[in-house]
Design a protein around this motif. Structure first.
Motif, PDB file in Angstrom:
ATOM      1  N   THR A   1      37.596  46.024  34.791  1.00 40.19           N
ATOM      2  CA  THR A   1      37.655  46.776  33.542  1.00 40.19           C
ATOM      3  C   THR A   1      39.080  46.993  33.049  1.00 40.19           C
ATOM      4  O   THR A   1      39.285  47.617  32.006  1.00 40.19           O
ATOM      5  CB  THR A   1      36.982  48.151  33.719  1.00 40.19           C
TER       6      THR A   1
ATOM      7  N   ALA B   1      30.997  44.643  39.844  1.00 35.26           N
ATOM      8  CA  ALA B   1      31.090  44.457  38.391  1.00 35.26           C
ATOM      9  C   ALA B   1      32.387  43.733  38.078  1.00 35.26           C
ATOM     10  O   ALA B   1      33.262  43.550  38.948  1.00 35.26           O
ATOM     11  CB  ALA B   1      31.042  45.814  37.675  1.00 35.26           C
ATOM     12  N   LEU B   2      32.499  43.309  36.824  1.00 34.92           N
ATOM     13  CA  LEU B   2      33.717  42.639  36.382  1.00 34.92           C
ATOM     14  C   LEU B   2      34.851  43.646  36.260  1.00 34.92           C
ATOM     15  O   LEU B   2      34.607  44.852  36.107  1.00 34.92           O
ATOM     16  CB  LEU B   2      33.472  41.960  35.036  1.00 34.92           C
TER      17      LEU B   2
ATOM     18  N   TRP C   1      36.436  46.781  40.777  1.00 31.59           N
ATOM     19  CA  TRP C   1      37.349  45.646  40.937  1.00 31.59           C
ATOM     20  C   TRP C   1      38.696  46.104  40.381  1.00 31.59           C
ATOM     21  O   TRP C   1      38.991  45.948  39.193  1.00 31.59           O
ATOM     22  CB  TRP C   1      36.827  44.432  40.186  1.00 31.59           C
TER      23      TRP C   1
ATOM     24  N   THR D   1      42.437  46.624  39.050  1.00 31.28           N
ATOM     25  CA  THR D   1      43.340  45.735  38.327  1.00 31.28           C
ATOM     26  C   THR D   1      44.760  46.262  38.462  1.00 31.28           C
ATOM     27  O   THR D   1      45.009  47.443  38.193  1.00 31.28           O
ATOM     28  CB  THR D   1      42.957  45.652  36.840  1.00 31.28           C
TER      29      THR D   1
END
Length: 466
Positions: free
Chosen positions: A279, A276-277, A286, A288
């Motif tokens: 968040t 998924a992208l 993913w 960050t």
């Protein structure tokens, strides 16, 4: 007494069979010189056909060219001295002196006209040398003016300028950049907006979180643009920082984006992710890296203060230095000191952000990236843009290749492509890729800055300091 050396005219006369007057002739004395003028007989008339001069009575040496008398030398004239001397002189004094040949074009003259005010106000060659260096005249430029270095060229310029009896006034020192509230607030604005964006991401979910992330990124980008247009981080040549170089801007955005998402992507690739992208949180599919990204944005204010300290300190040392080598020796500790000061401030910000957000601080990749961005900006501010663009591009290309190889290794039969990156990640972790890429580029820029930012020409004021 030895016989004097015969000249070319005497040799010509002797070749025609008419002997020239000798020295110590037996039948001639000093009184012959005071007799009638020019007793010249018919040709072939013996001793009465020529006038033999005797030895001069003065202390001057005998001039062999004056020994020939009579019309034996065509074009000769009698000496305008004693009318009865009968001595024939060399016709050379009648000729007009040859005009001096025009030499080559003086290469220093144009430079003197360009910097005449500097040369007239200087009280010693050192001031001219420092001024020339501040105007970009280097030793290589001095070689085109037929001088070994800038100081030798300054000595000639100082010697050529006419000066009166009164000493010339000492030129005023370059004004130091002041501290203004506008650029101080502008450097604090990107960090404040980034902190608000991170807080909004922690308090929202779903679509509002995505909108908060997009709005926060846009606000931080605009605030950073404003901070780079004024103050110590601004380009003094008048070129706006945002429009200075599209390549440099693209590489900088890539490096900042990788610091935020790159390590998480590299961590998810071996597990056939990401699914998924991102968040905006470190616990998603993913991950960050929010803490190091926030610390880098907050470091905009320390970077501006370090640039201000470097510029102000360099101009003070330029005004008080006794020579160009003295300025370089004083500027190197200043440069490395401000660089170390920034790294210390960035380390403190990383510790603060990691503690508050309960995330890894990511010291290796964040410190190397911060050092690279600071050095690139300092060089761009002081009119050196090529080296920052090359190093930023090399670091960005290295990170892009490190991401592309594991993804290409997923293709059938291409698993060997991802082996180098997987080996590096297994040995040192995901942080090894940005740390090595940005660290090598920052080291190269630091060596380049040690040669360029310690010269007087890098700190010449071109506009009114803010």
């Amino acid at each position: 007494m030895a016989e004097p050396k015969r000249g070319a005219d005497e040799d010509a006369v002797l070749a025609e069979g008419v002997p020239a007057g000798g020295v110590d002739a037996p039948d001639a004395g000093v009184g012959d010189l005071n007799g009638p003028a020019s007793r010249v007989g018919p040709a072939g008339g013996g001793s009465s056909g020529r006038d033999r001069p005797g030895r001069p009575g003065g202390a001057d040496p005998w001039d062999a060219r004056a020994a020939v008398s009579g019309p034996a030398l065509p074009g000769a004239r009698r000496d305008p001295g004693p009318a009865a001397a009968g001595v024939v002189t060399d016709p050379a004094p009648d000729r007009k002196p040859a005009a001096p040949r025009r030499g080559a074009v003086d290469p220093v003259k144009a430079l003197l006209h360009r910097h005449r005010e500097l040369c007239e106000r200087a009280v010693d060659p050192l001031e001219i040398a420092a001024g020339l260096e501040a105007h970009g005249v280097t030793d290589r430029t001095a070689a085109r003016f037929r001088h070994r270095d800038v100081f030798s060229l300054a000595e000639e310029l100082y010697a050529r300028v006419p000066r009166g009896g009164e000493p010339c006034p000492r030129p005023a020192a370059a004004p130091e950049p002041g501290i203004r509230a506008d650029w101080v607030l502008l450097t604090l604005l990107p960090g404040a907006l980034a902190a608000a964006t991170v807080a909004g991401l922690r308090l929202t979910h779903g679509q509002p979180r995505l909108l908060t992330a997009l709005g926060g990124l846009l606000a931080v980008a605009l605030a950073t643009r404003a901070a780079l247009r004024r103050g110590p981080l601004a380009d003094p040549s008048g070129t706006r920082a945002w429009h200075a170089a599209s390549g440099t801007r693209a590489w900088t955005l890539w490096l900042l984006g990788y610091s935020l998402f790159g390590d998480g992507l590299l961590q998810a690739v071996p597990a056939a992710g990401p699914d998924a992208l991102p968040t905006g949180t470190p616990d998603g599919s993913w991950p960050t890296a929010t803490a190091p990204a926030l610390a880098l944005v907050l470091a905009c204010a320390p970077a501006a203060w370090c640039a201000h300290l470097l510029t102000a300190g360099a101009r003070r040392r330029l005004a008080g230095s006794r020579g160009l080598e003295d300025f370089t020796a004083a500027a190197k500790p200043l440069l490395f000191g401000t660089f170390a000061l920034f790294l210390g401030a960035l380390t403190a910000l990383l510790l603060l952000c990691g503690t508050v957000l309960h995330e890894p601080a990511a010291y290796p990749q964040a410190l190397t990236l911060g050092a690279l961005l600071l050095l690139a900006r300092l060089l761009a501010v002081h009119h050196h843009r090529r080296a920052p663009a090359l190093t930023l591009g090399a670091a960005a290309a290295t990170e892009a290749v490190a991401l592309a190889l594991p993804l290409a290794g997923r293709l059938p039969g291409c698993a060997v492509l991802g082996t180098p990156v997987e080996t590096l990640v297994n040995a040192w972790g995901e942080a090894a890729v940005p740390a090595l890429a940005c660290g090598a580029a920052a080291l190269a820029l630091l060596l380049h800055a040690g040669r360029t930012l310690t010269r007087a020409s890098a700190h010449a004021p071109t506009t009114t300091p803010e």
